[in-house]
Design a protein around this motif. Structure first.
Motif, PDB file in Angstrom:
ATOM      1  N   SER A  16     -34.206  19.244 -84.605  1.00  0.00           N
ATOM      2  CA  SER A  16     -35.522  19.018 -83.999  1.00  0.00           C
ATOM      3  C   SER A  16     -36.634  19.464 -84.937  1.00  0.00           C
ATOM      4  N   ARG A  17     -36.408  20.622 -85.618  1.00  0.00           N
ATOM      5  CA  ARG A  17     -37.418  21.098 -86.555  1.00  0.00           C
ATOM      6  C   ARG A  17     -37.565  20.148 -87.735  1.00  0.00           C
ATOM      7  N   ALA A  18     -36.449  19.591 -88.218  1.00  0.00           N
ATOM      8  CA  ALA A  18     -36.514  18.651 -89.343  1.00  0.00           C
ATOM      9  C   ALA A  18     -37.269  17.383 -88.959  1.00  0.00           C
ATOM     10  N   LEU A  19     -36.972  16.854 -87.758  1.00  0.00           N
ATOM     11  CA  LEU A  19     -37.694  15.652 -87.305  1.00  0.00           C
ATOM     12  C   LEU A  19     -39.179  15.936 -87.129  1.00  0.00           C
ATOM     13  N   ARG A  20     -39.501  17.119 -86.620  1.00  0.00           N
ATOM     14  CA  ARG A  20     -40.905  17.465 -86.430  1.00  0.00           C
ATOM     15  C   ARG A  20     -41.625  17.579 -87.777  1.00  0.00           C
ATOM     16  N   THR A  21     -40.927  18.127 -88.787  1.00  0.00           N
ATOM     17  CA  THR A  21     -41.527  18.250 -90.119  1.00  0.00           C
ATOM     18  C   THR A  21     -41.796  16.882 -90.728  1.00  0.00           C
ATOM     19  N   TRP A  22     -40.816  15.965 -90.608  1.00  0.00           N
ATOM     20  CA  TRP A  22     -41.026  14.609 -91.114  1.00  0.00           C
ATOM     21  C   TRP A  22     -42.163  13.918 -90.374  1.00  0.00           C
ATOM     22  N   GLY A  23     -42.267  14.157 -89.081  1.00  0.00           N
ATOM     23  CA  GLY A  23     -43.364  13.563 -88.321  1.00  0.00           C
ATOM     24  C   GLY A  23     -44.717  14.049 -88.808  1.00  0.00           C
ATOM     25  N   PHE A  24     -44.842  15.348 -89.056  1.00  0.00           N
ATOM     26  CA  PHE A  24     -46.105  15.899 -89.571  1.00  0.00           C
ATOM     27  C   PHE A  24     -46.410  15.343 -90.957  1.00  0.00           C
ATOM     28  N   TYR A  25     -45.371  15.164 -91.773  1.00  0.00           N
ATOM     29  CA  TYR A  25     -45.563  14.627 -93.116  1.00  0.00           C
ATOM     30  C   TYR A  25     -46.137  13.205 -93.068  1.00  0.00           C
ATOM     31  N   LEU A  26     -45.527  12.334 -92.262  1.00  0.00           N
ATOM     32  CA  LEU A  26     -46.021  10.956 -92.133  1.00  0.00           C
ATOM     33  C   LEU A  26     -47.412  10.924 -91.505  1.00  0.00           C
ATOM     34  N   LEU A  27     -47.661  11.811 -90.551  1.00  0.00           N
ATOM     35  CA  LEU A  27     -48.978  11.869 -89.922  1.00  0.00           C
ATOM     36  C   LEU A  27     -50.038  12.299 -90.929  1.00  0.00           C
TER      37      LEU A  27
END
Length: 368
Positions: A16-27
């Protein structure tokens, strides 16, 4: 409590933390591109509403940007992408370096806990668990090695006494042919007694070697446990008689079990030997066995000094002797109960000790 709960390792939380990090990166990338486009369009409209002079250096710069607008736009977006990527990738790389440094500490663990940055609580908790287990194992290994070394030193020292006596009495028998039959018999008896003690000490060395170097293998077969208990107690008759003790059996008419009879006999031998050495003289050793569902239970109870809880908890440790002052004199190398536990657990059973009100009880439970 909440801190401990946070540190509990969880693969789902890590994903979940990895997906959240990728989401912040793309955002962040999307936001940067949007900001660059918005600033460029707003600047273009603003510049059109102002009266410029050709001699103005800012006008010349803006004019150059207009001529190469596409390249400048791409360069600005790429610059932002590099900065954002460094922020999102550089931090994990630094964390990975710290994680590797923490893992290297496990090769030589210390009492100082491993500390990792915020957000790496799960990895920190796992590393500290491994560190604590490594410290416990190292301490246990050092303690066992020290106890074994001390025991070997004691046994080696005690080998000299009976050996010296045997040599001395045999020398007397050789050099004094005129000795009376009574004295000759007395000297022979003492020499034999000391030789038997010497044999016991040598057997203890073999026990230590076998316990340290061999892997326990069982040869199971159907066994008459009742007959085995009767035979073992009968063999201890002379030892019990020497201390004015006796043994009482409480056994069912038939008691059979699938086990390794030789090794199970050693368990009984160790428990009976322990009872004989530490029971009060003139007391009774009670041996009881019964069936309980799919299990066979045995108890060995004797009257003796109450064992303190701290010593009772260590009864089955390797090379632990309840009374160090008696250890080498009674033939107790501190391995009997440890070996008994290993054999019982190899059969899928359990062994436990209890002591209260000057009664000591060992309980063995085996699957049928």
């Amino acid at each position: 409590m909440s801190r401990r709960k946070e540190r509990t390792p969880s693969p789902e939380r890590g994903r979940s933390r990895a997906l959240r990090t990728w989401g912040f990166y793309l955002l962040a990338l999307t936001a940067w591109v949007t900001v660059v486009l918005a600033v460029s369009i707003t600047g273009f409209l603003l510049c059109r509403s102002i009266l410029w002079y050709e001699t103005n250096p800012l006008y010349q710069l803006l004019n150059w940007i207009r001529d190469y607008y596409f390249f400048v736009l791409i360069a600005a977006i790429l610059l932002g992408w590099v900065v954002i990527s460094y922020f999102f990738i550089g931090r994990p790389v630094r964390n990975l370096e710290l994680l590797l440094a923490g893992a290297e500490e496990l090769a030589h663990p210390t009492d100082t806990p491993i500390r990792l940055p915020e957000g790496m609580e799960s990895a920190e908790a796992q590393l500290n668990q491994v560190r604590e287990q490594a410290l416990r194992d190292a301490r246990a290994a050092r303690d066992a090695e020290q106890r074994k070394n001390d025991l070997v030193v004691y046994l080696a020292h005690d080998l000299k006494t009976p050996l010296t006596s045997v040599i001395g009495y045999l020398t007397l028998l050789r050099d004094e042919p005129q000795l009376s039959p009574e004295m000759r018999g007395r000297y022979t008896g003492v020499a034999l007694e000391k030789a038997e003690r010497l044999e016991d000490l040598i057997n203890e060395f073999f026990d230590i070697t076998r316990f340290s170097l061999t892997h326990l293998e069982l040869e199971k077969r159907d066994t008459d446990l009742r007959r085995m208990l009767e035979q073992m107690c009968s063999e201890f008759g002379p030892v019990l008689a020497g201390r004015q003790m006796r043994c009482e059996l409480d056994l069912p008419q038939e008691l059979r079990i699938v086990c390794d009879p030789d090794k199970m006999a050693r368990v009984m031998d160790n428990l009976l030997n322990n009872a004989c050495h530490y029971a009060y003289p003139g007391s009774t050793v009670y041996v009881r066995a019964w069936e309980e569902e799919k299990r066979v239970c045995m108890t060995f109870r004797n009257a003796g000094a109450t064992i303190p809880p701290e010593k009772l908890a260590r009864m089955f440790e390797q090379f632990f002797r309840l009374d160090t002052s008696r250890g080498t004199r009674t033939g107790n190398a501190g391995l009997g109960l440890a070996i008994a536990k290993e054999i019982v657990e190899a059969h899928g059973g359990t062994i436990a000790a209890q002591s209260a009100e000057e009664q000591v009880v060992f309980t063995v439970v085996l699957p049928r």
